[in-house]
Design a protein around this motif. Structure first.
Motif, PDB file in Angstrom:
ATOM      1  N   GLU A   8      35.149  53.725  23.240  1.00 47.42           N
ATOM      2  CA  GLU A   8      34.202  52.628  22.963  1.00 47.42           C
ATOM      3  C   GLU A   8      34.907  51.266  23.099  1.00 47.42           C
ATOM      4  OE1 GLU A   8      31.165  51.465  19.402  1.00 47.42           O
ATOM      5  OE2 GLU A   8      32.192  53.382  19.310  1.00 47.42           O
ATOM      6  N   ASP A   9      36.172  51.202  22.521  1.00 52.07           N
ATOM      7  CA  ASP A   9      36.980  49.967  22.629  1.00 52.07           C
ATOM      8  C   ASP A   9      37.254  49.634  24.088  1.00 52.07           C
ATOM      9  OD1 ASP A   9      37.091  49.578  19.990  1.00 52.07           O
ATOM     10  OD2 ASP A   9      39.141  50.321  19.692  1.00 52.07           O
ATOM     11  N   ASN A  10      37.640  50.671  24.850  1.00 57.78           N
ATOM     12  CA  ASN A  10      37.958  50.448  26.269  1.00 57.78           C
ATOM     13  C   ASN A  10      36.744  49.927  27.025  1.00 57.78           C
ATOM     14  OD1 ASN A  10      40.516  51.320  25.802  1.00 57.78           O
ATOM     15  ND2 ASN A  10      40.126  53.436  26.459  1.00 57.78           N
ATOM     16  N   GLY A  11      35.597  50.495  26.716  1.00 59.63           N
ATOM     17  CA  GLY A  11      34.352  50.053  27.363  1.00 59.63           C
ATOM     18  C   GLY A  11      34.072  48.597  27.042  1.00 59.63           C
ATOM     19  N   MET A  12      34.304  48.229  25.795  1.00 55.90           N
ATOM     20  CA  MET A  12      34.057  46.851  25.355  1.00 55.90           C
ATOM     21  C   MET A  12      35.002  45.871  26.065  1.00 55.90           C
ATOM     22  SD  MET A  12      31.997  45.343  23.335  1.00 55.90           S
ATOM     23  CE  MET A  12      31.536  46.247  21.875  1.00 55.90           C
ATOM     24  N   GLN A  13      36.278  46.289  26.147  1.00 55.39           N
ATOM     25  CA  GLN A  13      37.268  45.423  26.829  1.00 55.39           C
ATOM     26  C   GLN A  13      36.885  45.195  28.287  1.00 55.39           C
ATOM     27  OE1 GLN A  13      41.092  47.204  26.234  1.00 55.39           O
ATOM     28  NE2 GLN A  13      41.073  46.744  24.039  1.00 55.39           N
ATOM     29  N   LEU A  14      36.426  46.256  28.926  1.00 53.17           N
ATOM     30  CA  LEU A  14      36.022  46.153  30.332  1.00 53.17           C
ATOM     31  C   LEU A  14      34.830  45.203  30.468  1.00 53.17           C
ATOM     32  CD1 LEU A  14      36.477  47.201  33.199  1.00 53.17           C
ATOM     33  CD2 LEU A  14      34.836  49.034  32.707  1.00 53.17           C
ATOM     34  N   ALA A  15      33.877  45.353  29.547  1.00 52.48           N
ATOM     35  CA  ALA A  15      32.676  44.500  29.599  1.00 52.48           C
ATOM     36  C   ALA A  15      33.070  43.031  29.421  1.00 52.48           C
ATOM     37  CB  ALA A  15      31.690  44.921  28.514  1.00 52.48           C
ATOM     38  N   VAL A  16      33.993  42.755  28.484  1.00 53.66           N
ATOM     39  CA  VAL A  16      34.427  41.364  28.251  1.00 53.66           C
ATOM     40  C   VAL A  16      35.130  40.826  29.489  1.00 53.66           C
ATOM     41  CG1 VAL A  16      36.015  39.916  26.902  1.00 53.66           C
ATOM     42  CG2 VAL A  16      34.548  41.567  25.730  1.00 53.66           C
ATOM     43  N   ARG A  17      35.988  41.678  30.106  1.00 56.99           N
ATOM     44  CA  ARG A  17      36.703  41.215  31.305  1.00 56.99           C
ATOM     45  C   ARG A  17      35.718  40.901  32.430  1.00 56.99           C
ATOM     46  NH1 ARG A  17      40.597  45.171  31.916  1.00 56.99           N
ATOM     47  NH2 ARG A  17      39.667  46.051  33.791  1.00 56.99           N
ATOM     48  N   LEU A  18      34.721  41.757  32.604  1.00 60.63           N
ATOM     49  CA  LEU A  18      33.717  41.508  33.654  1.00 60.63           C
ATOM     50  C   LEU A  18      32.932  40.228  33.389  1.00 60.63           C
ATOM     51  CD1 LEU A  18      32.321  45.092  34.361  1.00 60.63           C
ATOM     52  CD2 LEU A  18      33.577  43.620  35.933  1.00 60.63           C
ATOM     53  N   MET A  19      32.594  40.027  32.125  1.00 62.82           N
ATOM     54  CA  MET A  19      31.834  38.812  31.780  1.00 62.82           C
ATOM     55  C   MET A  19      32.663  37.557  32.020  1.00 62.82           C
ATOM     56  SD  MET A  19      29.140  39.244  28.773  1.00 62.82           S
ATOM     57  CE  MET A  19      30.187  39.630  27.431  1.00 62.82           C
ATOM     58  N   ASN A  20      33.969  37.622  31.697  1.00 60.53           N
ATOM     59  CA  ASN A  20      34.852  36.479  31.945  1.00 60.53           C
ATOM     60  C   ASN A  20      34.932  36.174  33.430  1.00 60.53           C
ATOM     61  OD1 ASN A  20      35.606  35.520  29.456  1.00 60.53           O
ATOM     62  ND2 ASN A  20      37.185  37.086  29.184  1.00 60.53           N
ATOM     63  N   GLU A  21      35.017  37.235  34.247  1.00 60.20           N
ATOM     64  CA  GLU A  21      35.077  37.028  35.699  1.00 60.20           C
ATOM     65  C   GLU A  21      33.796  36.378  36.204  1.00 60.20           C
ATOM     66  OE1 GLU A  21      36.039  40.770  37.534  1.00 60.20           O
ATOM     67  OE2 GLU A  21      38.019  40.785  36.584  1.00 60.20           O
ATOM     68  N   GLN A  22      32.659  36.885  35.678  1.00 59.27           N
ATOM     69  CA  GLN A  22      31.361  36.317  36.096  1.00 59.27           C
ATOM     70  C   GLN A  22      31.247  34.854  35.674  1.00 59.27           C
ATOM     71  OE1 GLN A  22      28.713  39.136  34.317  1.00 59.27           O
ATOM     72  NE2 GLN A  22      28.305  40.155  36.255  1.00 59.27           N
ATOM     73  N   LEU A  23      31.732  34.554  34.460  1.00 54.27           N
ATOM     74  CA  LEU A  23      31.679  33.174  33.956  1.00 54.27           C
ATOM     75  C   LEU A  23      32.500  32.250  34.849  1.00 54.27           C
ATOM     76  CD1 LEU A  23      30.659  31.349  31.680  1.00 54.27           C
ATOM     77  CD2 LEU A  23      32.738  31.887  30.409  1.00 54.27           C
ATOM     78  N   ARG A  24      33.711  32.730  35.220  1.00 52.14           N
ATOM     79  CA  ARG A  24      34.573  31.910  36.086  1.00 52.14           C
ATOM     80  C   ARG A  24      33.904  31.677  37.431  1.00 52.14           C
ATOM     81  NH1 ARG A  24      39.701  34.131  35.292  1.00 52.14           N
ATOM     82  NH2 ARG A  24      39.402  33.216  33.245  1.00 52.14           N
ATOM     83  N   THR A  25      33.273  32.704  38.007  1.00 50.93           N
ATOM     84  CA  THR A  25      32.574  32.548  39.295  1.00 50.93           C
ATOM     85  C   THR A  25      31.441  31.528  39.160  1.00 50.93           C
ATOM     86  OG1 THR A  25      33.044  34.861  39.749  1.00 50.93           O
ATOM     87  CG2 THR A  25      31.395  33.836  41.132  1.00 50.93           C
ATOM     88  N   LEU A  26      30.696  31.641  38.065  1.00 50.15           N
ATOM     89  CA  LEU A  26      29.588  30.692  37.823  1.00 50.15           C
ATOM     90  C   LEU A  26      30.115  29.268  37.718  1.00 50.15           C
ATOM     91  CD1 LEU A  26      27.171  32.244  35.201  1.00 50.15           C
ATOM     92  CD2 LEU A  26      26.536  31.067  37.284  1.00 50.15           C
ATOM     93  N   GLN A  27      31.208  29.087  36.950  1.00 51.07           N
ATOM     94  CA  GLN A  27      31.791  27.745  36.780  1.00 51.07           C
ATOM     95  C   GLN A  27      32.260  27.193  38.119  1.00 51.07           C
ATOM     96  OE1 GLN A  27      34.699  28.823  33.819  1.00 51.07           O
ATOM     97  NE2 GLN A  27      33.602  27.764  32.184  1.00 51.07           N
ATOM     98  N   ASP A  28      32.939  28.038  38.920  1.00 51.25           N
ATOM     99  CA  ASP A  28      33.419  27.598  40.240  1.00 51.25           C
ATOM    100  C   ASP A  28      32.250  27.167  41.120  1.00 51.25           C
ATOM    101  OD1 ASP A  28      35.953  28.117  39.498  1.00 51.25           O
ATOM    102  OD2 ASP A  28      36.197  29.954  40.686  1.00 51.25           O
ATOM    103  N   ASN A  29      31.207  28.007  41.148  1.00 48.61           N
ATOM    104  CA  ASN A  29      30.030  27.686  41.972  1.00 48.61           C
ATOM    105  C   ASN A  29      29.383  26.397  41.508  1.00 48.61           C
ATOM    106  OD1 ASN A  29      30.276  29.835  43.664  1.00 48.61           O
ATOM    107  ND2 ASN A  29      28.847  31.133  42.546  1.00 48.61           N
ATOM    108  N   PHE A  30      29.247  26.239  40.182  1.00 48.30           N
ATOM    109  CA  PHE A  30      28.613  25.038  39.638  1.00 48.30           C
ATOM    110  C   PHE A  30      29.424  23.798  39.996  1.00 48.30           C
ATOM    111  CE2 PHE A  30      28.059  21.820  36.357  1.00 48.30           C
ATOM    112  CZ  PHE A  30      26.688  21.617  36.465  1.00 48.30           C
ATOM    113  N   ASN A  31      30.748  23.867  39.836  1.00 50.89           N
ATOM    114  CA  ASN A  31      31.597  22.703  40.142  1.00 50.89           C
ATOM    115  C   ASN A  31      31.512  22.333  41.618  1.00 50.89           C
ATOM    116  OD1 ASN A  31      32.410  22.260  37.538  1.00 50.89           O
ATOM    117  ND2 ASN A  31      34.180  23.615  37.693  1.00 50.89           N
ATOM    118  N   LYS A  32      31.463  23.341  42.478  1.00 52.59           N
ATOM    119  CA  LYS A  32      31.330  23.071  43.918  1.00 52.59           C
ATOM    120  C   LYS A  32      29.978  22.425  44.212  1.00 52.59           C
ATOM    121  CE  LYS A  32      34.329  26.400  46.010  1.00 52.59           C
ATOM    122  NZ  LYS A  32      34.394  27.786  46.390  1.00 52.59           N
ATOM    123  N   PHE A  33      28.913  22.978  43.618  1.00 51.57           N
ATOM    124  CA  PHE A  33      27.567  22.446  43.824  1.00 51.57           C
ATOM    125  C   PHE A  33      27.516  20.984  43.382  1.00 51.57           C
ATOM    126  CE2 PHE A  33      23.339  21.543  42.146  1.00 51.57           C
ATOM    127  CZ  PHE A  33      22.582  21.776  43.275  1.00 51.57           C
TER     128      PHE A  33
END
Ligand code: 289
Ligand code: CA
Length: 160
Positions: A8-33
């Protein structure tokens, strides 16, 4: 707690890592826009963004269009903001309205949000209320202000 942690912990860690990656992509896209947007139609000064659609309207229409978009007709509050607006009007070679009028009391220029102006950059001998019919303010390509008729059509610049 075991050394490896629960699945369960491992699943949670993976979910947090994926969300962080998505957040960074969103921030990069927004800054470029934002960069592309400001490069093409706007200017950023401090926390304000000035934007034009390149078209001209009378003051009432300009005011309505800016507020419908969630902004206000541009009102420079200092020399830096005035310079940013001057750069926009120079690029388009069209004078713009400012969100400043003396419609309420002749000779007392106020922001569209209320309150007497705290910064101005009038051209010499302005405001002169020429023909008794100049309650709006235009920004010239030299950065100077002139009072002018609100029924004239000027470049739309909103601030957000
Ligand atoms: O209709 C008069 C305006 O176009 C402007 O003409 C001259 O530039 C000056 O008299 C201005 O003050 C005036 O607003
Ligand atoms: Ca005038």
């Amino acid at each position: 707690k075991g050394e490896k942690g629960s699945s369960e912990d491992n699943g949670m860690q993976l979910a947090v890592r994926l969300m962080n990656e998505q957040l960074r992509t969103l921030q990069d896209n927004f800054n470029k826009f934002k960069k592309i947007f400001i490069f093409s139609i706007g200017k950023e000064v401090g926390r304000k963004i000035f934007v034009t659609n390149g078209l001209e309207y009378d003051y009432e229409t300009a005011s309505r269009m800016c507020s419908r978009a969630g902004g206000l007709v541009a009102s420079p509050k200092n020399a830096d903001e005035n310079l940013a607006l001057q750069e926009i009007v120079s690029k388009h070679d069209k004078r713009s309205f400012l969100g400043i009028t003396d419609l309420h009391t002749e000779g007392t220029f106020k922001y569209s949000t209320g309150g007497t102006i705290t910064y101005s950059n009038w051209h010499s001998n302005e405001p002169n209320n020429d023909k008794g019919n100049e309650d709006c303010v235009e920004l010239n390509t030299d950065g100077k202000w002139n009072d002018t008729s609100c029924t004239n059509k000027k470049l739309l610049i909103c601030e957000f």
